[in-house]
Design a protein around this motif. Structure first.
Motif, mmCIF file in Angstrom:
data_model
loop_
_atom_site.group_PDB
_atom_site.id
_atom_site.type_symbol
_atom_site.label_atom_id
_atom_site.label_comp_id
_atom_site.label_asym_id
_atom_site.label_seq_id
_atom_site.Cartn_x
_atom_site.Cartn_y
_atom_site.Cartn_z
ATOM 1 N N LEU A 180 0.938 -1.224 0.190
ATOM 2 C CA LEU A 180 0.110 -0.097 -0.195
ATOM 3 C C LEU A 180 0.858 1.207 0.063
ATOM 4 C CD1 LEU A 180 -2.805 -1.204 2.389
ATOM 5 C CD2 LEU A 180 -3.154 -0.859 -0.040
ATOM 6 N N PHE A 181 2.010 1.436 0.672
ATOM 7 C CA PHE A 181 2.859 2.586 0.795
ATOM 8 C C PHE A 181 3.451 2.709 -0.474
ATOM 9 C CE2 PHE A 181 2.805 2.281 5.556
ATOM 10 C CZ PHE A 181 1.916 3.360 5.921
ATOM 11 N N THR A 182 3.874 1.506 -0.993
ATOM 12 C CA THR A 182 4.543 1.805 -2.390
ATOM 13 C C THR A 182 3.781 2.354 -3.625
ATOM 14 O OG1 THR A 182 5.979 -0.241 -1.531
ATOM 15 C CG2 THR A 182 6.113 0.605 -4.103
ATOM 16 N N ILE A 183 2.251 1.787 -3.498
ATOM 17 C CA ILE A 183 1.633 1.979 -4.488
ATOM 18 C C ILE A 183 1.382 3.929 -3.977
ATOM 19 C CG2 ILE A 183 -0.812 2.159 -5.210
ATOM 20 C CD1 ILE A 183 -0.729 -0.920 -4.607
ATOM 21 N N GLY A 184 1.437 4.204 -2.890
ATOM 22 C CA GLY A 184 1.167 5.533 -2.446
ATOM 23 C C GLY A 184 2.540 6.485 -3.064
ATOM 24 N N VAL A 185 3.730 5.873 -3.178
ATOM 25 C CA VAL A 185 4.673 6.731 -3.797
ATOM 26 C C VAL A 185 4.378 6.953 -5.363
ATOM 27 C CG1 VAL A 185 7.204 6.551 -4.419
ATOM 28 C CG2 VAL A 185 6.291 5.382 -2.420
ATOM 29 N N GLY A 186 3.841 5.946 -6.029
ATOM 30 C CA GLY A 186 3.720 6.165 -7.445
ATOM 31 C C GLY A 186 2.477 7.226 -7.708
ATOM 32 N N THR A 187 1.267 7.091 -6.608
ATOM 33 C CA THR A 187 0.288 8.031 -6.787
ATOM 34 C C THR A 187 0.654 9.649 -6.592
ATOM 35 O OG1 THR A 187 -0.674 7.344 -4.633
ATOM 36 C CG2 THR A 187 -1.415 6.305 -6.744
ATOM 37 N N ALA A 188 1.835 9.649 -5.510
ATOM 38 C CA ALA A 188 2.183 10.978 -5.184
ATOM 39 C C ALA A 188 3.746 11.361 -5.789
ATOM 40 C CB ALA A 188 2.339 11.062 -3.634
ATOM 41 N N ALA A 189 3.951 10.826 -6.974
ATOM 42 C CA ALA A 189 5.311 11.040 -7.369
ATOM 43 C C ALA A 189 5.247 12.429 -7.925
ATOM 44 C CB ALA A 189 5.380 10.198 -8.632
ATOM 45 N N ASP A 190 4.331 13.133 -8.449
ATOM 46 C CA ASP A 190 4.395 14.523 -8.819
ATOM 47 C C ASP A 190 4.533 15.557 -7.563
ATOM 48 O OD1 ASP A 190 3.896 13.738 -11.312
ATOM 49 O OD2 ASP A 190 1.774 14.226 -11.027
ATOM 50 N N PRO B 170 7.318 15.297 -4.726
ATOM 51 C CA PRO B 170 8.771 14.350 -4.398
ATOM 52 C C PRO B 170 8.787 14.266 -2.999
ATOM 53 C CG PRO B 170 9.206 16.031 -6.125
ATOM 54 C CD PRO B 170 7.925 16.473 -5.789
ATOM 55 N N TRP B 171 8.553 15.302 -2.061
ATOM 56 C CA TRP B 171 8.604 14.903 -0.633
ATOM 57 C C TRP B 171 7.529 14.195 -0.109
ATOM 58 C CZ3 TRP B 171 12.968 15.626 1.251
ATOM 59 C CH2 TRP B 171 13.957 16.475 1.060
ATOM 60 N N ILE B 172 6.376 14.146 -0.522
ATOM 61 C CA ILE B 172 5.214 13.104 -0.326
ATOM 62 C C ILE B 172 5.678 11.613 -0.815
ATOM 63 C CG2 ILE B 172 2.845 12.315 -0.443
ATOM 64 C CD1 ILE B 172 1.959 15.225 -0.563
ATOM 65 N N GLY B 173 5.963 11.510 -1.773
ATOM 66 C CA GLY B 173 6.464 10.202 -2.486
ATOM 67 C C GLY B 173 7.775 9.706 -1.637
ATOM 68 N N ILE B 174 8.487 10.830 -1.347
ATOM 69 C CA ILE B 174 9.939 10.005 -0.485
ATOM 70 C C ILE B 174 8.996 9.674 1.060
ATOM 71 C CG2 ILE B 174 11.885 10.828 0.791
ATOM 72 C CD1 ILE B 174 12.282 12.625 -1.675
ATOM 73 N N THR B 175 8.280 10.315 1.631
ATOM 74 C CA THR B 175 7.846 9.840 2.679
ATOM 75 C C THR B 175 7.257 8.501 2.782
ATOM 76 O OG1 THR B 175 7.476 12.304 3.550
ATOM 77 C CG2 THR B 175 6.349 10.743 4.677
ATOM 78 N N MET B 176 6.330 8.502 1.652
ATOM 79 C CA MET B 176 5.863 7.089 1.339
ATOM 80 C C MET B 176 6.723 6.105 1.246
ATOM 81 S SD MET B 176 2.320 7.037 1.353
ATOM 82 C CE MET B 176 0.881 8.080 1.084
ATOM 83 N N LEU B 177 7.938 6.362 0.612
ATOM 84 C CA LEU B 177 8.887 5.355 0.374
ATOM 85 C C LEU B 177 9.576 5.167 1.576
ATOM 86 C CD1 LEU B 177 10.154 3.838 -2.169
ATOM 87 C CD2 LEU B 177 11.552 5.581 -2.422
ATOM 88 N N LEU B 178 9.731 5.925 2.650
ATOM 89 C CA LEU B 178 10.571 5.657 3.834
ATOM 90 C C LEU B 178 9.311 4.591 4.546
ATOM 91 C CD1 LEU B 178 12.227 8.955 4.544
ATOM 92 C CD2 LEU B 178 13.094 6.855 3.594
ATOM 93 N N CYS B 179 8.116 5.049 4.587
ATOM 94 C CA CYS B 179 7.256 4.459 5.342
ATOM 95 C C CYS B 179 6.936 2.927 4.722
ATOM 96 C CB CYS B 179 5.799 5.079 5.216
ATOM 97 S SG CYS B 179 5.483 6.588 5.965
ATOM 98 N N ALA B 180 7.249 2.699 3.454
ATOM 99 C CA ALA B 180 7.487 1.403 2.861
ATOM 100 C C ALA B 180 8.630 0.618 3.339
ATOM 101 C CB ALA B 180 7.439 1.342 1.272
ATOM 102 N N CYS B 181 9.814 1.429 3.451
ATOM 103 C CA CYS B 181 10.925 0.621 4.093
ATOM 104 C C CYS B 181 10.760 0.216 5.426
ATOM 105 C CB CYS B 181 12.218 1.718 3.955
ATOM 106 S SG CYS B 181 12.648 2.209 2.439
ATOM 107 N N LEU B 182 9.999 1.099 6.445
ATOM 108 C CA LEU B 182 9.809 0.554 7.766
ATOM 109 C C LEU B 182 8.804 -0.613 7.665
ATOM 110 C CD1 LEU B 182 9.983 1.091 10.679
ATOM 111 C CD2 LEU B 182 7.997 2.809 10.442
ATOM 112 N N ALA B 183 8.072 -0.686 6.662
ATOM 113 C CA ALA B 183 7.223 -1.912 6.648
ATOM 114 C C ALA B 183 7.754 -3.211 6.153
ATOM 115 C CB ALA B 183 5.702 -1.575 5.963
ATOM 116 N N ALA B 184 8.526 -2.964 5.371
ATOM 117 C CA ALA B 184 9.504 -3.935 4.566
ATOM 118 C C ALA B 184 10.581 -4.741 5.758
ATOM 119 C CB ALA B 184 10.480 -3.624 3.631
#
Length: 396
Positions: free
Chosen positions: A294-304, A306-320
């Motif tokens: 879910l967080f990784t899909i969020g990165v793609g939807t918020a890619a425009d 960048p800081w929201i996308g990066i936040t989502m990406l770091l949350c995905a790392c925590l889940a990983a």
């Protein structure tokens, strides 16, 4: 006369046990991770776009997979310690090729680096199975991931800074240096190996024999499939997170910092390991894969943004990191002792398969869509892994 006792930490560091093996894995991780943000950016510079990078990684992974499957053949003809030496030689030999900063050097450097890293990982896992009791493995895996987390936090940004503020060849020299330190520490420990119990027949040294034997056992198949999903997500992160930051207008240092910040999530794997022991690995992995997806899909939807996308990406790392908290326990609990060598080799191919399949999928995706589609596709793959995680035995 009063006896002088060595510190406890020194006793752990000088004997073959959980802590010394964790140190070996840290050194192995440093050797690979110091280049993890440097090489994708070099490939992007030489190839020009993310799709070219995907095709490059897809091609290189074929060589890495062939090298991985050849390890049992090498182990049967050479002592495992000499295979370790050969792996370190490959890691060191890749450095001058990378440092040439040419397309040919990038190709040969990556082939040697991937083959050496895969061989080194297989040998270390075999030594772990020989020297650490099965009941200790569930505690060793989170410890190994915790120790490796330090390397993943420091090494990516270290590699970028060495290349930018030192010399362009320094990251590659550092990678070779860590591999040599690992080899020296390995020989210092004088780690022994148990004899391989499988007879030395032609079928026992044939990689296809191990592949058929492995995939005839459902529990091993499930462990491998889930490991492919986990390795595939981290492959996506390490390759496309630096590219995402650079294409969003940030500099190369930001790419290194993002990779390091995401890797810092590995510091909580011991907590996830405790959760797994308390509530079961099955629940931990199901919800871990769901959250990452879910967080990784969020990165793609918020890619425009960048800081929201990066936040989502770091949350995905925590889940990983919750998935990493289980480590390789599913495999270690399922493999038979008589088949350790060959089965470990096949299981370790999950990283090479992930490096092969994931860039191949993304090369096709990027032929039609833009970079955000990479993250959406990766998220959907992780949600699929959550479905497969439901087949983990409830007792685990």
């Amino acid at each position: 006369m009063r006896q002088i006792h060595s510190p406890v930490w020194l006793a752990h560091a000088t004997t073959a046990g959980s802590y010394s093996f964790a140190v070996l894995f840290v050194l192995e991780t440093f050797s690979r991770a110091v280049l993890i943000a440097v090489v994708p950016l070099l490939a992007l510079e030489l190839l020009g776009d993310a799709q070219g990078v995907s095709v490059f990684y897809f091609s290189i992974s074929i060589a890495g997979l062939l090298g991985t499957l050849a390890v049992p053949w090498l182990v049967q003809r050479l002592r495992r310690r000499w295979v370790m030496c050969l792996a370190v030689f490959f890691m060191c030999a890749s450095a001058p090729f990378f440092a040439s900063q040419t397309m040919g050097g990038l190709i040969f450097g990556m082939v040697l680096h991937v083959a050496g890293g895969a061989t080194l990982s297989i040998c270390l896992n075999l030594y772990v199975l020989d020297n650490i009791r099965p009941k200790v493995l569930t505690r060793f895996e989170p410890l190994r991931m915790l120790f490796a987390g330090a390397a993943w936090v420091v090494a990516p940004v270290l590699g970028v800074y060495l290349g930018k503020y030192g010399a362009y060849w320094l990251p590659y020299a550092a990678s070779a240096g860590f591999a040599l330190i690992l080899l020296g520490y390995f020989w210092f420990l004088r780690i022994t190996e148990n004899p391989i119990l499988v007879p030395l027949t032609s079928s026992a040294t044939n990689p296809l024999y191990f592949v058929r034997r492995y995939f005839s056992q459902p529990r091993l198949v499930l462990a491998w499939l889930l490991a492919v999903g986990r390795s595939g997500w981290w492959t996506m992160f390490f390759v496309y997170a630096p590219i995402y930051t650079v294409t969003s207008g940030m500099d190369a240092e930001a790419g290194g910092w993002i990779v390091s910040a995401g890797s810092a999530s590995l510091f909580v794997v011991t907590f996830w390991g405790w959760i797994g022991r308390r509530f079961g690995l099955r629940r931990l992995l199901i919800w871990g894969y769901v959250a990452v997806g879910l967080f990784t899909i969020g990165v793609g939807t918020a890619a425009d943004t960048p800081w929201i996308g990066i936040t989502m990406l770091l949350c995905a790392c925590l889940a990983a990191s919750a998935i990493d908290g289980a480590g390789n326990v599913l495999f270690l609990r399922a493999v038979r002792s008589r088949e350790r060598s060959g089965m470990t080799t096949v299981f370790s191919s999950n990283r090479d398969i992930a490096r092969l399949i994931i860039p191949g999928i993304f090369a096709l995706v990027l032929n039609i869509f833009t970079l955000p589609a990479v993250f959406i596709t990766s998220g959907l793959i992780m949600l699929t892994m959550a479905i497969y995680a439901r087949y983990i035995p409830r007792r685990l």
